[in-house]
Design a protein around this motif. Sequence first.
Motif, mmCIF file in Angstrom:
data_model
loop_
_atom_site.group_PDB
_atom_site.id
_atom_site.type_symbol
_atom_site.label_atom_id
_atom_site.label_comp_id
_atom_site.label_asym_id
_atom_site.label_seq_id
_atom_site.Cartn_x
_atom_site.Cartn_y
_atom_site.Cartn_z
ATOM 1 N N TRP B 34 0.864 -1.240 0.047
ATOM 2 C CA TRP B 34 0.065 -0.072 0.057
ATOM 3 C C TRP B 34 0.701 1.267 -0.002
ATOM 4 O O TRP B 34 1.659 1.169 0.736
ATOM 5 N N TYR B 35 0.349 2.333 -0.850
ATOM 6 C CA TYR B 35 1.071 3.549 -0.851
ATOM 7 C C TYR B 35 0.043 4.762 -0.695
ATOM 8 O O TYR B 35 -0.989 4.604 -1.091
ATOM 9 N N TYR B 89 -4.651 6.873 -2.292
ATOM 10 C CA TYR B 89 -4.208 5.519 -1.673
ATOM 11 C C TYR B 89 -4.173 4.617 -2.761
ATOM 12 O O TYR B 89 -5.218 4.220 -3.330
ATOM 13 N N LEU B 90 -2.904 3.998 -3.185
ATOM 14 C CA LEU B 90 -2.861 2.899 -4.202
ATOM 15 C C LEU B 90 -2.331 1.691 -3.541
ATOM 16 O O LEU B 90 -1.473 1.515 -2.630
ATOM 17 N N PHE B 103 2.170 -4.080 -9.817
ATOM 18 C CA PHE B 103 1.209 -3.542 -10.591
ATOM 19 C C PHE B 103 0.195 -2.975 -9.709
ATOM 20 O O PHE B 103 -0.346 -3.444 -8.926
ATOM 21 N N PHE B 104 -0.117 -1.633 -10.198
ATOM 22 C CA PHE B 104 -0.898 -0.869 -9.382
ATOM 23 C C PHE B 104 -2.370 -0.746 -9.557
ATOM 24 O O PHE B 104 -2.989 -1.163 -10.865
ATOM 25 N N GLY B 105 -3.440 -0.895 -8.740
ATOM 26 C CA GLY B 105 -4.818 -0.618 -8.856
ATOM 27 C C GLY B 105 -5.123 0.862 -9.232
ATOM 28 O O GLY B 105 -4.132 1.514 -9.140
ATOM 29 N N GLN B 106 -6.210 1.305 -9.612
ATOM 30 C CA GLN B 106 -6.673 2.430 -9.858
ATOM 31 C C GLN B 106 -6.590 3.463 -8.670
ATOM 32 O O GLN B 106 -6.644 4.675 -9.012
#
Lengths: 112, 113
Positions: B34-35, B89-90, B103-106
Motif C-alpha cells: 500500500w502507498y 491511496y494505491l 502492478f497498481f490498482g486504480q
Amino acid sequence: QKEVEQNSGPLSVPEGAIASLNCTYSDRGSQSFFWYRQYSGKSPELIMSIYSNGDKEDGRFTAQLNKASQYVSLLIRDSQPSDSATYLCAAYIIQGAQKLVFGQGTRLTINP
Amino acid sequence: KAGVTQTPRYLIKTRGQQVTLSCSPISGHRSVSWYQQTPGQGLQFLFEYFSETQRNKGNFPGRFSGRQFSNSRSEMNVSTLELGDSALYLCASSLTGGDTEAFFGQGTRLTVV
C-alpha cells in the motif's frame, strides 16, 4: 540524501526526438529497479524493470542501469505526444525496512 | 487476466472518522503493498503484506493499519482521520514482493473534510 532522486522537470522534448530521464539511488545493495508512467489523475503503470547492469530494450523504451554509479535511466525514442506524463523511478531498498521507494517523478511533455 | 481492483474509487470522510479501503490483487500474486500519494510527498510506502503477514512497514503512525486474507485480498484501515490524510491511496500486487514487478490498482481518492 533521498533514497531515490529524480529531476522533477518539467522536461520538454520535441515530437520524434529522444527523451532521457535520469534517476539516482542511495542504497548500494539495491538490485531491482523499475520505471513507471503516470498520467494525470491515473495510477502508475509499469513500463520497464531492470535488474542487471547495462541496457534493456522494450520497443521504444530502453532502461539503463549502472550499479557502480548508482544510476538508472530511461530513454524514450521517437517520442510521441502520448508519452507526455510523469515518469517515476523506483528502487527496491534493502537497507532497514525493505520496500519499493519511488522518486518524486519527472514530468515529461512532448511537443508536437 | 484481471488487474488489481481497488474499492471504493472515491471517499469523502469527516475528521475523526475511520475508513477501510480494499484491494484485490492479480490472481496468483501473494504480495500486496500500500502507498499514499500526495502532491507534496509523492508516493510513500505504507506497508506490505505477504501470505497474510505484514512483512514491512513504512514510517506512518499507528492509525494506519492493514491486513491480508487467505485469498490475498487486502484491506487498509485508517482510524481517527485527519485532514492531512487526504490523498490517493494505491495498492500494488506482485508475485512475491516489492523486488519483483508490481502492478497498481486504480487507487482510492480519500478526501477528509
